[in-house]
Design a protein around this motif. Sequence first.
Motif, PDB file in Angstrom:
ATOM      1  N   ALA A  84      28.706  29.901  34.795  1.00 43.50           N
ATOM      2  CA  ALA A  84      29.146  28.686  34.112  1.00 43.50           C
ATOM      3  C   ALA A  84      30.062  27.862  34.998  1.00 43.50           C
ATOM      4  O   ALA A  84      29.953  26.627  35.052  1.00 43.50           O
ATOM      5  N   MET A  85      30.978  28.499  35.718  1.00 44.80           N
ATOM      6  CA  MET A  85      31.891  27.752  36.590  1.00 44.80           C
ATOM      7  C   MET A  85      31.156  27.080  37.736  1.00 44.80           C
ATOM      8  O   MET A  85      31.470  25.951  38.118  1.00 44.80           O
ATOM      9  N   ARG A  86      30.164  27.749  38.309  1.00 47.62           N
ATOM     10  CA  ARG A  86      29.432  27.168  39.430  1.00 47.62           C
ATOM     11  C   ARG A  86      28.615  25.950  39.011  1.00 47.62           C
ATOM     12  O   ARG A  86      28.321  25.082  39.833  1.00 47.62           O
ATOM     13  N   GLU A  87      28.247  25.877  37.743  1.00 49.33           N
ATOM     14  CA  GLU A  87      27.427  24.762  37.266  1.00 49.33           C
ATOM     15  C   GLU A  87      28.245  23.511  36.968  1.00 49.33           C
ATOM     16  O   GLU A  87      27.672  22.433  36.771  1.00 49.33           O
ATOM     17  N   VAL A  88      29.565  23.618  36.935  1.00 53.01           N
ATOM     18  CA  VAL A  88      30.412  22.475  36.595  1.00 53.01           C
ATOM     19  C   VAL A  88      30.636  21.619  37.834  1.00 53.01           C
ATOM     20  O   VAL A  88      31.031  22.117  38.898  1.00 53.01           O
ATOM     21  N   LYS A  89      30.404  20.328  37.692  1.00 53.28           N
ATOM     22  CA  LYS A  89      30.636  19.390  38.795  1.00 53.28           C
ATOM     23  C   LYS A  89      32.141  19.224  39.022  1.00 53.28           C
ATOM     24  O   LYS A  89      32.905  19.008  38.100  1.00 53.28           O
ATOM     25  N   GLY A  90      32.554  19.363  40.269  1.00 55.06           N
ATOM     26  CA  GLY A  90      33.966  19.262  40.610  1.00 55.06           C
ATOM     27  C   GLY A  90      34.587  20.595  40.955  1.00 55.06           C
ATOM     28  O   GLY A  90      35.658  20.632  41.576  1.00 55.06           O
ATOM     29  N   VAL A  91      33.945  21.699  40.569  1.00 56.12           N
ATOM     30  CA  VAL A  91      34.431  23.032  40.931  1.00 56.12           C
ATOM     31  C   VAL A  91      33.932  23.365  42.337  1.00 56.12           C
ATOM     32  O   VAL A  91      32.727  23.283  42.617  1.00 56.12           O
ATOM     33  N   LEU A  92      34.826  23.725  43.218  1.00 59.11           N
ATOM     34  CA  LEU A  92      34.468  24.009  44.606  1.00 59.11           C
ATOM     35  C   LEU A  92      33.755  25.354  44.711  1.00 59.11           C
ATOM     36  O   LEU A  92      34.076  26.307  44.011  1.00 59.11           O
ATOM     37  N   HIS A  93      32.779  25.405  45.618  1.00 60.16           N
ATOM     38  CA  HIS A  93      32.089  26.662  45.906  1.00 60.16           C
ATOM     39  C   HIS A  93      32.758  27.421  47.043  1.00 60.16           C
ATOM     40  O   HIS A  93      32.438  28.599  47.272  1.00 60.16           O
ATOM     41  N   ASP A  94      33.660  26.762  47.753  1.00 61.94           N
ATOM     42  CA  ASP A  94      34.434  27.406  48.806  1.00 61.94           C
ATOM     43  C   ASP A  94      35.862  26.870  48.746  1.00 61.94           C
ATOM     44  O   ASP A  94      36.079  25.690  49.063  1.00 61.94           O
ATOM     45  N   PRO A  95      36.810  27.673  48.269  1.00 61.54           N
ATOM     46  CA  PRO A  95      36.747  29.081  47.879  1.00 61.54           C
ATOM     47  C   PRO A  95      35.900  29.287  46.620  1.00 61.54           C
ATOM     48  O   PRO A  95      35.841  28.419  45.749  1.00 61.54           O
ATOM     49  N   THR A  96      35.258  30.430  46.558  1.00 64.40           N
ATOM     50  CA  THR A  96      34.341  30.726  45.469  1.00 64.40           C
ATOM     51  C   THR A  96      35.096  31.008  44.182  1.00 64.40           C
ATOM     52  O   THR A  96      36.198  31.574  44.211  1.00 64.40           O
ATOM     53  N   PRO A  97      34.525  30.668  43.017  1.00 67.09           N
ATOM     54  CA  PRO A  97      35.157  31.027  41.735  1.00 67.09           C
ATOM     55  C   PRO A  97      35.219  32.545  41.568  1.00 67.09           C
ATOM     56  O   PRO A  97      34.429  33.294  42.145  1.00 67.09           O
ATOM     57  N   GLU A  98      36.154  32.996  40.732  1.00 69.00           N
ATOM     58  CA  GLU A  98      36.355  34.418  40.505  1.00 69.00           C
ATOM     59  C   GLU A  98      36.479  34.693  39.012  1.00 69.00           C
ATOM     60  O   GLU A  98      36.920  33.838  38.251  1.00 69.00           O
ATOM     61  N   ALA A  99      36.088  35.920  38.617  1.00 70.51           N
ATOM     62  CA  ALA A  99      36.257  36.388  37.235  1.00 70.51           C
ATOM     63  C   ALA A  99      36.778  37.810  37.315  1.00 70.51           C
ATOM     64  O   ALA A  99      36.052  38.728  37.720  1.00 70.51           O
ATOM     65  N   LEU A 100      38.039  38.028  36.931  1.00 67.64           N
ATOM     66  CA  LEU A 100      38.712  39.308  37.098  1.00 67.64           C
ATOM     67  C   LEU A 100      39.175  39.835  35.743  1.00 67.64           C
ATOM     68  O   LEU A 100      39.740  39.087  34.928  1.00 67.64           O
ATOM     69  N   VAL A 101      38.923  41.135  35.495  1.00 63.66           N
ATOM     70  CA  VAL A 101      39.420  41.763  34.274  1.00 63.66           C
ATOM     71  C   VAL A 101      40.927  41.937  34.413  1.00 63.66           C
ATOM     72  O   VAL A 101      41.404  42.604  35.328  1.00 63.66           O
ATOM     73  N   MET A 102      41.687  41.349  33.499  1.00 61.01           N
ATOM     74  CA  MET A 102      43.142  41.327  33.613  1.00 61.01           C
ATOM     75  C   MET A 102      43.858  42.164  32.555  1.00 61.01           C
ATOM     76  O   MET A 102      44.978  42.611  32.767  1.00 61.01           O
ATOM     77  N   ASP A 103      43.215  42.377  31.382  1.00 62.73           N
ATOM     78  CA  ASP A 103      43.974  43.037  30.326  1.00 62.73           C
ATOM     79  C   ASP A 103      43.013  43.634  29.295  1.00 62.73           C
ATOM     80  O   ASP A 103      41.981  43.034  28.969  1.00 62.73           O
ATOM     81  N   LEU A 104      43.354  44.834  28.833  1.00 57.51           N
ATOM     82  CA  LEU A 104      42.692  45.437  27.678  1.00 57.51           C
ATOM     83  C   LEU A 104      43.602  45.188  26.483  1.00 57.51           C
ATOM     84  O   LEU A 104      44.483  45.982  26.164  1.00 57.51           O
ATOM     85  N   ALA A 105      43.380  44.084  25.835  1.00 60.88           N
ATOM     86  CA  ALA A 105      44.291  43.623  24.797  1.00 60.88           C
ATOM     87  C   ALA A 105      43.990  44.308  23.464  1.00 60.88           C
ATOM     88  O   ALA A 105      43.113  45.165  23.360  1.00 60.88           O
ATOM     89  N   GLU A 106      44.700  43.919  22.412  1.00 62.54           N
ATOM     90  CA  GLU A 106      44.573  44.575  21.116  1.00 62.54           C
ATOM     91  C   GLU A 106      43.181  44.412  20.521  1.00 62.54           C
ATOM     92  O   GLU A 106      42.639  45.344  19.935  1.00 62.54           O
ATOM     93  N   SER A 107      42.599  43.215  20.677  1.00 61.26           N
ATOM     94  CA  SER A 107      41.307  42.967  20.038  1.00 61.26           C
ATOM     95  C   SER A 107      40.275  42.410  21.008  1.00 61.26           C
ATOM     96  O   SER A 107      39.196  42.003  20.574  1.00 61.26           O
ATOM     97  N   SER A 108      40.571  42.370  22.314  1.00 57.96           N
ATOM     98  CA  SER A 108      39.624  41.800  23.276  1.00 57.96           C
ATOM     99  C   SER A 108      39.884  42.349  24.663  1.00 57.96           C
ATOM    100  O   SER A 108      40.971  42.847  24.963  1.00 57.96           O
ATOM    101  N   VAL A 109      38.858  42.249  25.507  1.00 57.99           N
ATOM    102  CA  VAL A 109      38.986  42.511  26.937  1.00 57.99           C
ATOM    103  C   VAL A 109      39.145  41.143  27.611  1.00 57.99           C
ATOM    104  O   VAL A 109      38.251  40.301  27.520  1.00 57.99           O
TER     105      VAL A 109
END
Length: 314
Positions: free
Chosen positions: A203-228
């Motif tokens: 989804a991020m790569r398809e948005v106009k204006g988002v740079l491909h270099d540096p590449t977008p990232e998706a990192l798991v940050m927290d195991l919360a009470e009701s969501s990851v």
Amino acid sequence: MDFSLAWQKLNQIGRDLMLALPNIVFGLVVFLGFMLLARGVRALVQRVMRGKSSSHNLGVLLSRLAYVATLLLGVLVTVTIVLPGFTPTSLVSALGVGGIAIGFAFKDIFQNFLAGILLLLTEPFRIGDQIKYQDFEGTVEDIQTRATAIKTYDGRRVIIPNAELFTNAVTVNTAYDKRRLQYDVGIGYGDDIARARELILEAMREVKGVLHDPTPEALVMDLAESSVNIRARWWVDPPRQADVLDAQDKVLEAIKNKLSANGIDLPFPTRQILLHDQTEATDGNRRQQREGWPAGKGDVPPARSTLPSPDAKA
């Protein structure tokens, strides 16, 4: 009362004024000439420094200093014409201890003046940059020798003393060409993390204006009470506030639509509430299974309802 002495003094003052009138008129003409000369010198310095884009603040500083220096020279020449006996040495002598008192009285003004000169020389930010200082954030409109004016994003002007900007931390949002943005997206515990990460990146790569270099990232940050929680990070260019908000709006919309279209849950925060039976018949009866503690075994305290009341003991 004899007013003759006072009358003689007034006559003397009038004669001295009439004698000095030509000098006063000539001094005013000279001062006006120096004012015009100061404006010309300022314009000349600005014209010379205009072609040097890397020295914009330096050009502003030099033009203002040249303007002030020319005006001060004009004041000295004018005073010398009006008062022929006046010399710069006599001015220093006249200031004396009073100059020290003036220095203490205008300490903050001198401090802001010096800080303004240093800001223009060192250029931590320039006119047109977007900065954040404490609770104020906006575009730098002008860097004066006393204070800096910024225009906030909601259309207000904030005047900040230069000494504060020089001695405290200031965030310059447009110091570099690129800026990284981030947002935490929560998915359900039953969803495939790898699949959700792939969809977020797509989804991020398809948005106009988002740079491909540096590449977008998706990192798991927290195991919360009701969501990851997965943190989406992407870069934009240019880093100005309008472009930042536009990119964030498009990225969040694209991520939400992409996850929903592929069956990834975006859970609401949930909370479990346990209701206890607080009636007199069961309150404190450990032999009965209740929420919050297991049933007691063996010799356990009796229920409150089986105990004699304080009034009965009395």
